[in-house]
Design a protein around this motif. Structure first.
Motif, PDB file in Angstrom:
ATOM      1  N   SER A   1      48.225  56.690  36.443  1.00 23.56           N
ATOM      2  CA  SER A   1      47.691  55.383  36.822  1.00 23.56           C
ATOM      3  C   SER A   1      48.809  54.433  37.238  1.00 23.56           C
ATOM      4  N   ILE A   2      49.890  54.387  36.472  1.00 21.46           N
ATOM      5  CA  ILE A   2      50.992  53.472  36.788  1.00 21.46           C
ATOM      6  C   ILE A   2      51.728  53.944  38.033  1.00 21.46           C
TER       7      ILE A   2
ATOM      8  N   ASP B   1      43.369  50.577  31.743  1.00 22.00           N
ATOM      9  CA  ASP B   1      42.885  50.565  33.120  1.00 22.00           C
ATOM     10  C   ASP B   1      42.589  49.142  33.573  1.00 22.00           C
TER      11      ASP B   1
ATOM     12  N   ALA C   1      48.216  57.634  31.739  1.00 25.87           N
ATOM     13  CA  ALA C   1      48.984  56.410  31.975  1.00 25.87           C
ATOM     14  C   ALA C   1      50.015  56.624  33.074  1.00 25.87           C
TER      15      ALA C   1
ATOM     16  N   ILE D   1      53.817  45.876  30.713  1.00 20.86           N
ATOM     17  CA  ILE D   1      53.271  47.240  30.804  1.00 20.86           C
ATOM     18  C   ILE D   1      53.748  48.089  29.641  1.00 20.86           C
TER      19      ILE D   1
ATOM     20  N   ILE E   1      45.913  47.333  34.159  1.00 16.47           N
ATOM     21  CA  ILE E   1      46.579  47.718  35.410  1.00 16.47           C
ATOM     22  C   ILE E   1      45.875  47.099  36.616  1.00 16.47           C
ATOM     23  N   ARG E   2      44.552  47.068  36.586  1.00 16.39           N
ATOM     24  CA  ARG E   2      43.832  46.418  37.697  1.00 16.39           C
ATOM     25  C   ARG E   2      44.173  44.941  37.786  1.00 16.39           C
TER      26      ARG E   2
ATOM     27  N   LEU F   1      49.809  52.764  40.863  1.00 17.90           N
ATOM     28  CA  LEU F   1      50.057  51.335  41.053  1.00 17.90           C
ATOM     29  C   LEU F   1      51.355  51.112  41.833  1.00 17.90           C
TER      30      LEU F   1
ATOM     31  N   ILE G   1      46.991  43.568  36.870  1.00 17.83           N
ATOM     32  CA  ILE G   1      48.350  43.496  37.420  1.00 17.83           C
ATOM     33  C   ILE G   1      48.313  43.665  38.925  1.00 17.83           C
ATOM     34  N   ARG G   2      47.539  44.651  39.389  1.00 21.22           N
ATOM     35  CA  ARG G   2      47.477  44.921  40.826  1.00 21.22           C
ATOM     36  C   ARG G   2      46.981  43.693  41.586  1.00 21.22           C
TER      37      ARG G   2
END
Length: 817
Positions: free
Chosen positions: A370-371, A301, A367, A341, A304-305, A374, A307-308
């Motif tokens: 979440s992805i 998590d 996952a 990723i 991913i944040r 994104l 990356i965002r």
């Protein structure tokens, strides 16, 4: 009047007026008439004795004459004005006609001019096109000359011309230099391939051009890199270098150096390759099937944040530094998905898989969600086109990379097989001690044909049970030291901390072999979670096949391994000797079995079968399997109930067989003896009360009513047959009625309507033993016994001790005739 003065008129002259008088804006007729009237009043102011009209007549006659004169003057002026107007109108008409002719002439001249101009424009366009073509030809010729000159110089080893062009620092010159270098490379390769002229010279020229191109490319890349690494990036230089390199070789080199050397990927790679710490609430909940899925693993998590935030911040940089930002962004995202990723997700999934299949599936599902979120956020943000939507090309890159990222886990049957294996493992773990308990039961020795036939019918559930035991011991659960699986299997933690985790070391009790509604609810809850997960992860086209697999798995474990095993054990337990009081504990399995059946088939009909609506074939197959299972389980439950009734009636027969012949022929006429029930009746009542208590715990609703009705009917038949065997005297008749009355009260307490009338008839039959011979005939013709044929009652009446002596035989014979 004086002597020689001329006479003066007593009437004044009327006031003079002209046309101006009437044309004034202040002219009022009333005032004009009043003025004329006032001029008629004598100037002396004397008044006569009467009204004299003459002054008024003269005054108005003079005014009328003046008005006529003015009218004539006005008419003359009007005629003159009309004539002038007529002449002016004629003149105006002539002027309009003349102007119209002039306008038409001017319009014709304009049209001729416009036509001339149009013809001239066409000529100008043609001339312009020819000039443009000539300019292009001239430019091509100049470019060709320049290219030939460069090639000639390169063939002589001289690169000064292009070197001077490259070092001017102007973007146009750099672009031209790159184009010429690319063209020279193509020419030298063709010349060398053709083999014309001096081959060695052509090869040397090609090598020199390639070196120059590499030098040019490297200079531009260095220039781009320096501009990017400045404290305040020089966007103009970066974009100019990127443009030149794009024209030179498609821009792959500058995109590659930008992506590969980006600090963003270096930081992400460090995060992606870090160790996964299996600590915290998420990792405790992931393998626990009895808690809700915990969501995304914390490190993933955070990843991913990061990356965002970085991608959204980096996209404007790409837009400013490259002429085609979509291509660069696509390469950037591709590297992000295929390396960063993917590495992080694989690390998380491997860590989850080390716990259990359920933990892996939950981590995979979280996952994916979440992805996917994104990716959707990237689409909505627009990135380089913010705040508009993302371009179709970049959207396609995102969707393709998302699909490829999860393809190894979701392709084909890989995913659904993992779901099946996870559920099988969980079910097997939950039912481990249940299956062990039933597997350890001693089999009967020396089985006869009927017993072997019965065992054959249980072969399917036995094989399924053994398979489940082997699967759980070979799975990760069987080898795991996790508290979750220890709790799931019901194994003591102290026994699971050593090498004693073997079948022979797991202790079981009778409670472990009993059905539990809560366990069934857990199994259905696990199945619901798996089905919901498959709806999101599997393609919609695979949904019917997936729910069919889920149904097959559910019927395999809940029907065959769980319900049928318990019901078969109950059927076996019903095979007891009627001589001793039977243990009806097995009958208690009916109620949980019924409840579990109800829950299972509600779940199947509401949650599984509707999902197969898109495939009529699979839906039909699921419906048939469901109906077959329902019929089979209902048959086994009915079999348990019927065998229980048979066992109870058999024991009642045993108890009744203990009735002494003298119980209804007491020698002593002591009244105290007649007030008591017989010992046999007492034992039957006690047994039936225990049976009723067990029955109310084991079944309810229609099943309880059916059970009591069958039991009551069989019990009544036994009592009727029982009383045919004993002689009854007067005192014994009282004891018999006491016994029957007790039986009647017991059965009436069951509140089964169908039994009330039949036991009422039983009580009336018992009363036949106490009725006097004189009243017997009337008794047989009244009440419920009217419906009973007399020859059936004879079997009871003949047991009366006074049957012959009191003439009862004749009464019965008369009724029979």
């Amino acid at each position: 009047m004086a002597g020689n003065d001329p006479p003066r008129s007593i009437f004044p002259q009327p006031a003079a007026f002209s046309l101006d008088t009437f044309s004034s804006k202040d002219f009022i007729v009333k005032e004009f008439i009043e003025g004329l009237s006032n001029s008629c009043v004598p100037s002396t102011g004397r008044t006569g004795t009467g009204f004299d009209p003459k002054p008024y007549i003269r005054t108005f006659e003079a005014a009328l004459r003046r008005l006529k004169e003015l009218d004539l003057d006005l008419s003359e002026k009007e005629s003159e004005l009309k004539e002038r107007v007529r002449r002016a109108e004629n003149e105006h008409t002539k002027t309009i006609e003349r102007l119209g002719d002039q306008f038409n002439q001017a319009l014709a001249n304009f049209q001729r001019l416009d036509s001339t101009i149009s013809d001239g424009e066409g000529v100008a366009v043609r001339i312009g096109g020819q000039l443009e073509q000539l300019e292009k030809q001239r430019q091509r010729a100049a470019d060709a000359v320049f290219l030939i000159q460069c090639y000639t110089e390169f063939s002589k080893g001289d690169t000064s011309r292009l070197e001077r062009l490259r070092k001017t620092g102007r973007t146009d010159d750099s672009v031209k230099c790159a184009v010429v270098a690319r063209q020279l490379s193509l020419i030298t390769k063709r010349m060398e391939a053709a083999g014309t002229g001096n081959t060695t010279q052509a090869t040397n020229t090609r090598i020199l051009v390639e070196r120059f191109s590499e030098s040019l490319e490297q200079d531009l890349l260095n220039q781009f890199d320096r501009a990017y690494k400045k404290q305040n990036s020089d966007w103009a230089v970066m974009k100019a270098c990127a443009q030149v390199l794009t024209d030179f070789n498609g821009g792959d080199s500058v995109i590659q150096i930008f992506v590969n050397q980006h600090s963003f990927f270096i930081e992400l790679d460090n995060l992606a390759t870090g160790d996964i710490a299996q600590e915290g609430e998420v990792w405790e909940r992931l393998p626990d099937p009895d808690v809700e899925p915990p969501g995304v693993e914390p490190s993933l998590d955070t990843f991913i944040r990061e990356i965002r935030t970085t991608i959204i911040g980096e996209s404007p940089v790409i837009a400013r530094a490259f002429p085609h930002p979509d291509k660069v962004l696509g390469r950037f995202l591709q590297r992000l998905f295929q390396q960063s990723i993917q590495q992080k997700m694989e690390a998380v999934l491997q860590a989850a898989a080390s716990l259990s299949g359920l933990a892996f599936l939950r981590a995979l599902h979280a996952a994916k969600n979440s992805i996917s979120s994104l990716v959707e956020e990237f689409k909505n943000h627009g990135l380089t086109e913010h705040p508009g939507p993302l371009s179709s090309a970049t959207t396609l890159v995102l969707e393709q990379n998302l699909e490829e990222l999860f393809h190894p886990y979701l392709a084909g049957t890989a995913y659904i097989e993992k779901e099946k294996n996870s559920l099988e493992t969980l079910y097997s773990g939950l039912l481990l001690k249940f299956n062990l308990h039933h597997s350890r039961k001693k089999r009967y020795q020396g089985l006869g044909y009927i017993d072997r036939l019965k065992m054959a019918t249980q072969k399917v559930s036995s094989e399924a049970r053994d398979k489940a035991i082997n699967k759980i011991m070979e799975s990760d659960i069987g080898k795991s030291r996790s508290d979750v699986f220890t709790r799931l299997m019901g194994v003591d933690k102290k026994d699971n901390n050593s090498d004693k985790n073997r079948l022979s070391d797991i202790e079981t009790t009778d409670a472990d072999g009993q059905l539990c509604v809560d366990s069934a609810k857990r199994m259905l809850r696990w199945m619901a979670e798996a089905v919901g997960r498959s709806l999101e992860l599997s393609p919609a086209s695979d949904t019917p096949k997936d729910v069919l697999a889920a149904l097959t798995l559910l019927l395999e474990h809940m029907r065959k391994i769980y319900l049928e095993t318990a019901l078969d054990a109950a059927i076996d337990a019903a095979e007891q000797s009627p001589k001793a009081e039977p243990d009806l504990a097995f009958f208690l399995e009916v109620k949980p079995a019924t409840s579990i059946m109800h829950l299972m088939f509600i779940f199947i009909n509401t949650a599984l079968i509707p999902l197969a609506n898109t495939s009529l074939t699979i839906r039909r197959e699921m419906t048939i399997a469901t109906n077959t299972s329902l019929t089979s389980l209902e048959s086994k439950i009915n079999q348990v109930i019927q065998k229980t009734i048979d066992l109870i009636l058999s024991h009642i027969t045993t108890l009744l067989s203990k009735q002494k012949k003298q119980d209804f022929r007491p020698k002593d006429d002591d009244v105290s003896l007649t007030t008591l029930r017989t010992p046999t009746c007492t034992s039957v009542l006690l047994f039936l009360e225990k049976t009723t208590t067990v029955a109310r715990e084991a079944v309810d609703g229609a099943n309880l009513e059916y059970f009591l009705a069958e039991l009551g009917g069989g019990f009544r038949t036994l009592i009727l047959e029982h009383f045919k065997k004993y002689q009854v005297n007067a005192a014994g008749a009282l004891m018999l009625t006491k016994d029957v009355g007790a039986y009647y009260e017991l059965v009436r307490g069951w509140k089964v309507g169908v039994l009330n009338e039949s036991f009422e008839a039983l009580r009336e039959i018992a009363n036949l033993f106490v009725v006097s011979p004189a009243a017997l005939k009337d008794r047989l013709r009244d009440g419920v016994l009217v419906k009973v044929k007399p020859h059936l009652l004879k079997a009871y009446l003949c047991k009366r001790e006074d049957y012959v002596s009191a003439g009862i035989e004749k009464i019965v014979s008369a009724l029979v005739i």
